[in-house]
Structure formats: structure tokens, C-alpha cells
Scaffold this active site. Structure first.
Site, short mmCIF file in Angstrom:
data_model
loop_
_atom_site.label_atom_id
_atom_site.label_comp_id
_atom_site.label_asym_id
_atom_site.label_seq_id
_atom_site.Cartn_x
_atom_site.Cartn_y
_atom_site.Cartn_z
N ASP A 192 -8.34 2.82 -13.00
CA ASP A 192 -9.34 2.39 -13.67
C ASP A 192 -10.13 2.07 -13.03
O ASP A 192 -10.72 2.93 -12.06
CB ASP A 192 -8.63 0.46 -12.85
N GLU A 275 -7.44 2.55 -19.18
CA GLU A 275 -7.88 1.87 -20.25
C GLU A 275 -8.19 2.40 -21.48
O GLU A 275 -9.24 2.49 -21.83
CB GLU A 275 -8.63 0.48 -19.43
N CYS A 327 -0.80 -9.97 -12.47
CA CYS A 327 0.23 -9.66 -10.66
C CYS A 327 0.70 -8.55 -10.99
O CYS A 327 1.57 -8.09 -11.69
CB CYS A 327 0.52 -10.39 -9.96
N CYS A 330 4.58 -9.28 -9.81
CA CYS A 330 5.03 -10.04 -9.90
C CYS A 330 5.13 -10.40 -11.91
O CYS A 330 5.84 -11.34 -12.31
CB CYS A 330 5.08 -11.80 -9.63
N CYS A 345 -2.03 -13.25 -5.42
CA CYS A 345 -1.40 -13.58 -6.17
C CYS A 345 -0.47 -15.06 -5.41
O CYS A 345 -0.67 -15.29 -4.62
CB CYS A 345 0.04 -13.27 -6.32
N ASP A 355 -9.54 -2.79 -8.03
CA ASP A 355 -9.35 -2.13 -8.41
C ASP A 355 -8.05 -1.60 -9.17
O ASP A 355 -7.26 -1.07 -9.32
CB ASP A 355 -10.55 -1.48 -8.51
#
Length: 414
Positions: A192, A275, A327, A330, A345, A355
Site C-alpha cells: 500500500d 493498487e 476490514c 471480516c 472494525c 496502511d
């Protein structure tokens, strides 16, 4: 594979004069070819082919003094350059961009010319390495790294930088093919990128951004001094060169950092997930665009992609939407402003660095893109590392990769 090797030339004053003369002749030929292209289109209602305009070069030499002083292949590449620019405009137009027409090149915008296939060679003369250029002479060159013995030199581009320095960029073709990426990558990493920390990966390595504040301050100081000079005067030209040197210093230090960082990830891992950022769209946002431009994320991704191909490493660019909000434990999305640097979360209570959480989501999507499935035999409880404060390794462990504790990587120096 095709590579580019760039070296600095060390021309004498006489060489510099001839290099500038050849460059300006190529610029004038480019402008003349553009004029002929528009004239042909007006007369025939269609664009001429590249072969048609190249065939006019022998007749041009009969009345154009100085054109015969330039190597014939160089003149042909000038015509090819015009048609390459034309293809670039057509591609932009097909993608919906509003484009105009090609314009004539002033001296400051035409800085290079190319020897293709022949007319150049590297040689040893007088105890030093020289670049022999047809109709130009032997120019000393600084070979700071060797070109592989099995490489074929296909072309060389001679370019004058705004600082006044001359460089030679060799187009090199290798007979050997790059290694194939492994079918079952074991060493996988998600990255990231950011501004406060340039890169945060799933191995817990956080790489800080290079501190270029002193270089920026010097650039701003020299730019203010340039604004007070009379345009076109000798003092203005001297100060313009100082500003160009500041820009070159910034660019060299930034690219050195990006080359080292991308090389580290390409060599250390079997799969690198990043990304697929729309940097142009980010730069158009009203806030923090200067720091975003200075980070040069697109340059980093471009360097990382070709280095991964060279090293036989999977390079996966994933959709960046929601990687920060989602998250890693989950999958529940949570909105949080930019100043909140920790992910918490509300569904499962999982806490991690913002990050780091994004990096694990990037890696998870990257594994899915290359076809690595999730094992249903691994439960959520056993997938979550309990002996570390780093982000959850749930999805990666489910895909068959080792936990964060089992994976190690040498830290990257900032």
C-alpha cells in the site's frame, strides 16, 4: 527482451557545437515534414504514408544545405518520429480525449535525435571508451555499468538535457527470455503506497518517503531569482540552467529511491500485489496534489512492473476501491477520514494500522486475480495470528501462504 541503458557523454566544445547543429537540422526537418504532411492532406484529402515522405529526403538534400551532413538513418527516424506522434494523438482521440493538431517544434522542445540500426558503435580509443557516431565523430562516454556481452545494440538516442548535459540511451535487445513466474508463489507481498509512509507491506515493513525538502527549498529559491532576471539576457540563461540543475537533482534522487525500492520487491518475492491507482485523477483533486505528484506513484508502479517481468515475479495490479475501508479480518467496510491512521472494525473488533490493513486487502485481491483459491479447511481462529500486533493474515493463510511470523524480509533502507 528490450532494455534501455543510459550513459552520460563527455563531449568537447567542438563536439557540443556539432551536436547542437545536428539537433537543430533534425528539428527543422521535423517541421518541414509536418508542413508537407498538411500540404499533402489538403491536396489529396488523405494523410500520406510514412514511406511517401521518407522518399522525399534524397531530393531535399539537393537544395537544403547542411542536410547531407546528418546521417541518413537519423533523417529517416525524424520522419518516423512525426508519424509516431500522429499515432499518439489518434489513440487519445479514440479514447475520448479532445486533441488538436501537431505543432511545429521550437528549439527548446526538440532535444534528441536517434541513430537506428547503423551509424554508431562503442569503441576504445586513446585509453578511453568513445561512442563513434557517423558524421559526428568519436565522443567520450562514461560507461558506469557494462552492457551484457550477449546484448544487441539496436539504436542509440542522443539527447541534450535542459542542464546542457548530453546523454546517450542505447536500445538493447536480449536473446534470452525472462524466467516464467512460479505457478504456486510462496513469497507473496501486498504493498500500500502513501505519503506519510511511502510503502507499507504485509510483512510489516514500512518505508518512509525520501526527504527532499532541502532540494525543494533550493529549487524555489533559484526560481525566485530567475523571475527577477531579464528574459533573454545572459544572466537569465545562467539562472535558467541553475533551475534546470535543481530539477535534475530532484529527479535523480527520487528515481534512485524508486529504482532501489522496486528492485527490492521484484527480487525478494514471487508475487507482488499493488493498487492500480488512477494517479491522474488523484492529482486533479483540490487537496494535497503537490505531495501526490512528488510521490511519483505511477513511476514506481511502472518500474516495479518491468522489474517483476525481468525477475520472473508475478505483478498484480488490483482494483483500489475499498482497500482502506474494508476490514482484512471480516470484510466489513468502515468509513474513516484521512487523518484517522488506525483501522478499527466495529463488527469484529479487529485493530490494525490503516496502511497495513489496506496492504493485506491488496494482497488478498492479488491472490484471487492469479487464481490462488481459499482453503475452507482453515478456520478464522487459526488463521488470525495471536502473537503479533500486525494486521490479520486470515485471507493469505487461507490461500496457503505462511503467517506473518513465519515470513521474513530484509528491511529497506530509507
Amino acid at each position: 527482451m528490450y532494455y534501455a541503458y543510459k550513459y552520460r557523454l563527455k563531449p568537447s566544445d567542438a563536439h557540443r557545437k556539432e551536436l547542437n547543429r545536428h539537433r537543430d537540422i533534425c528539428r527543422q526537418l521535423y517541421n518541414h515534414t509536418l508542413y508537407r504532411l498538411n500540404e499533402y492532406q489538403d491536396e489529396h484529402g488523405e494523410l500520406p504514408s510514412m514511406t511517401t515522405l521518407r522518399s522525399e529526403l534524397p531530393d531535399l538534400k539537393k537544395w537544403w544545405d547542411g542536410l547531407s551532413d546528418v546521417y541518413s538513418k537519423v533523417l529517416q527516424t525524424v520522419v518516423e518520429r512525426l508519424f509516431d506522434n500522429l499515432k499518439g494523438l489518434s489513440a487519445l482521440k479514440e479514447n475520448g480525449y479532445g486533441v488538436g493538431q501537431l505543432k511545429w517544434k521550437p528549439p527548446r522542445e526538440f532535444r534528441s535525435f536517434t541513430y537506428s540500426q547503423s551509424g554508431f558503435k562503442l569503441d576504445k580509443k586513446g585509453g578511453q571508451t568513445v561512442l563513434s557516431l557517423s558524421k559526428l565523430g568519436d565522443i567520450p562516454i562514461r560507461l558506469h555499468r557494462a552492457i551484457p556481452d550477449d546484448a544487441k545494440l539496436k539504436q542509440v538516442t542522443i539527447k541534450k538535457e535542459p542542464t546542457g548535459e548530453w546523454f546517450a540511451t542505447f536500445g538493447v535487445e536480449m536473446d534470452r527470455e525472462p524466467p516464467e513466474p512460479p505457478e504456486n508463489p510462496e513469497r507473496c507481498v501486498g504493498i500500500d503506497v502513501g505519503i506519510l509512509k511511502y510503502a507499507h507491506d504485509t510483512d510489516g515493513t514500512a518505508v518512509g518517503s525520501p526527504d527532499l525538502s532541502a532540494e525543494r527549498e533550493r529549487l524555489e529559491r533559484e526560481q525566485r531569482s530567475l523571475s527577477r532576471k531579464e528574459h533573454g539576457s545572459n544572466n537569465y540563461e545562467k539562472q535558467r540552467r541553475r533551475v534546470a540543475e535543481c530539477h535534475a537533482d530532484l529527479r535523480r534522487k527520487r528515481r534512485d529511491f524508486l529504482h532501489k525500492l522496486s528492485n527490492y520487491y521484484a527480487r525478494e518475492y514471487d508475487l507482488v500485489a499493488v493498487e492500480d491507482l488512477n494517479v491522474k485523477g488523484i492529482l486533479e483533486s483540490p487537496s494535497n496534489s503537490r505531495n501526490t505528484a512528488s510521490a511519483a506513484w505511477r513511476t514506481f508502479l511502472t518500474l516495479l512492473e518491468y522489474k517483476c517481468e525481468r525477475e520472473g515475479t508475478h505483478f498484480v495490479a488490483v482494483n483500489p476501491r475499498g482497500t482502506t475501508k474494508e476490514c482484512a479480518s471480516c470484510g466489513v467496510s468502515t468509513d474513516k477520514p484521512l487523518w484517522v491512521r488506525e483501522h478499527t472494525c466495529p463488527a469484529c473488533g479487529f485493530k490494525a494500522d490503516r496502511d497495513a490493513n489496506a496492504a493485506w486487502n491488496i494482497l488478498s485481491r492479488g491472490l484471487e486475480d492469479v487464481g490462488v483459491g481459499h482453503s475452507e479447511s482453515t478456520s478464522v481462529e487459526t488463521a488470525l495470528p495471536v502473537d503479533t500486533d500486525s494486521v490479520s493474515a486470515k485471507r493469505v493463510v487461507e490461500a496457503g501462504s505462511p503467517t506473518l511470523k513465519e515470513r521474513t524480509a530484509s528491511p529497506v533502507s530509507e
